[in-house]
Design an enzyme around this catalytic site. Sequence first.
Site, PDB file in Angstrom:
ATOM      1  N   SER A 113      -4.301 -13.140 -51.009  1.00  0.00           N
ATOM      2  CA  SER A 113      -5.222 -13.709 -49.872  1.00  0.00           C
ATOM      3  C   SER A 113      -5.042 -15.218 -50.159  1.00  0.00           C
ATOM      4  O   SER A 113      -3.444 -15.896 -49.805  1.00  0.00           O
ATOM      5  CB  SER A 113      -6.306 -13.695 -50.356  1.00  0.00           C
ATOM      6  N   ASP A 235      -6.246  -4.851 -41.805  1.00  0.00           N
ATOM      7  CA  ASP A 235      -7.016  -5.679 -42.490  1.00  0.00           C
ATOM      8  C   ASP A 235      -7.994  -6.693 -41.563  1.00  0.00           C
ATOM      9  O   ASP A 235      -7.489  -7.611 -40.840  1.00  0.00           O
ATOM     10  CB  ASP A 235      -5.553  -7.211 -43.382  1.00  0.00           C
ATOM     11  N   HIS A 263      -7.602  -5.389 -46.877  1.00  0.00           N
ATOM     12  CA  HIS A 263      -7.613  -6.458 -47.583  1.00  0.00           C
ATOM     13  C   HIS A 263      -7.619  -6.627 -49.014  1.00  0.00           C
ATOM     14  O   HIS A 263      -6.991  -7.820 -49.665  1.00  0.00           O
ATOM     15  CB  HIS A 263      -8.433  -7.483 -47.368  1.00  0.00           C
TER      16      HIS A 263
END
Length: 282
Positions: A113, A235, A263
């Site tokens: 991320s 996602d 995610h």
Amino acid sequence: MNDHGDRPEKAAILLKGENMTASHRNNVKVLGNGERTLMFAHGYGCDQSMWRHVYPSFTDQFRVILFDYVGSGSSDSSAFEKTRYSTLRGYGQDVLDIMEELDLHEVHFVGHSVSSMIGALASIQYPDRFASLTMIGPSPCYFNVGNYVGGMERADVESLLDTLESNHISWSASMAPVIMGNPETPELAGELEASFCRMDPFLANHFGRVTFLSDNRADLPKVTVNTLILQCQKDIIAGIAVGEYIHACLPNSQFVLLNATGHCPHLSAPKEVVKALQAFLN
């Protein structure tokens, strides 16, 4: 938290601990005995424990580095300094400090991320420290700008961050299942929620704003190291269009659409992540 009257006290603690090592500050763990180095960097609201299903597959061939960003996990939160961490480059400096202290070169960096962009920024600053980047669920900008589709409107991002600031616990409970996806395994959302809740509310809000209001699109063409982009299906934080955008911007990148949703595939589909990472590294 709207009353930040305790900031001077924290600043005093920081001055007292200015000479702390990066290993102490970021709770660094070194595992494995391989000749090559593999560094795992967690995402927002998480810590190094989130890699526990992935890194054991690499300790035979790599020296594995795990760490926590300041304000996360078991890092030393007294090292927080608002100016340093006002942009993602400050968190990237943490990465570079660890590399310098441990004398690491040609590191294979794996970021989840927001750590994807943190790693990218660090690699732009010192490319010789990096052998490759792997980005899991990356996003250079989480909101829509012009023709760019980040996934959310800026006003919606601001609203989410206002909720995070006003009610950290409620935000964590509502967002964790959405971010994790995979409703058939609610224990994963529970783990993510617990991780969010362990953060100091002030630091969680600060890192959240730096993360979700960042726009690093202009930095992408400056990344020169070989990069693997691991994209999940469905996602909500970083959709497929975002992954494809990054792939188009990075001159030396590969794009892999995982057989995974949500995610956090390193928790929900670790075998998929290990398989793709091994193929890239070998």
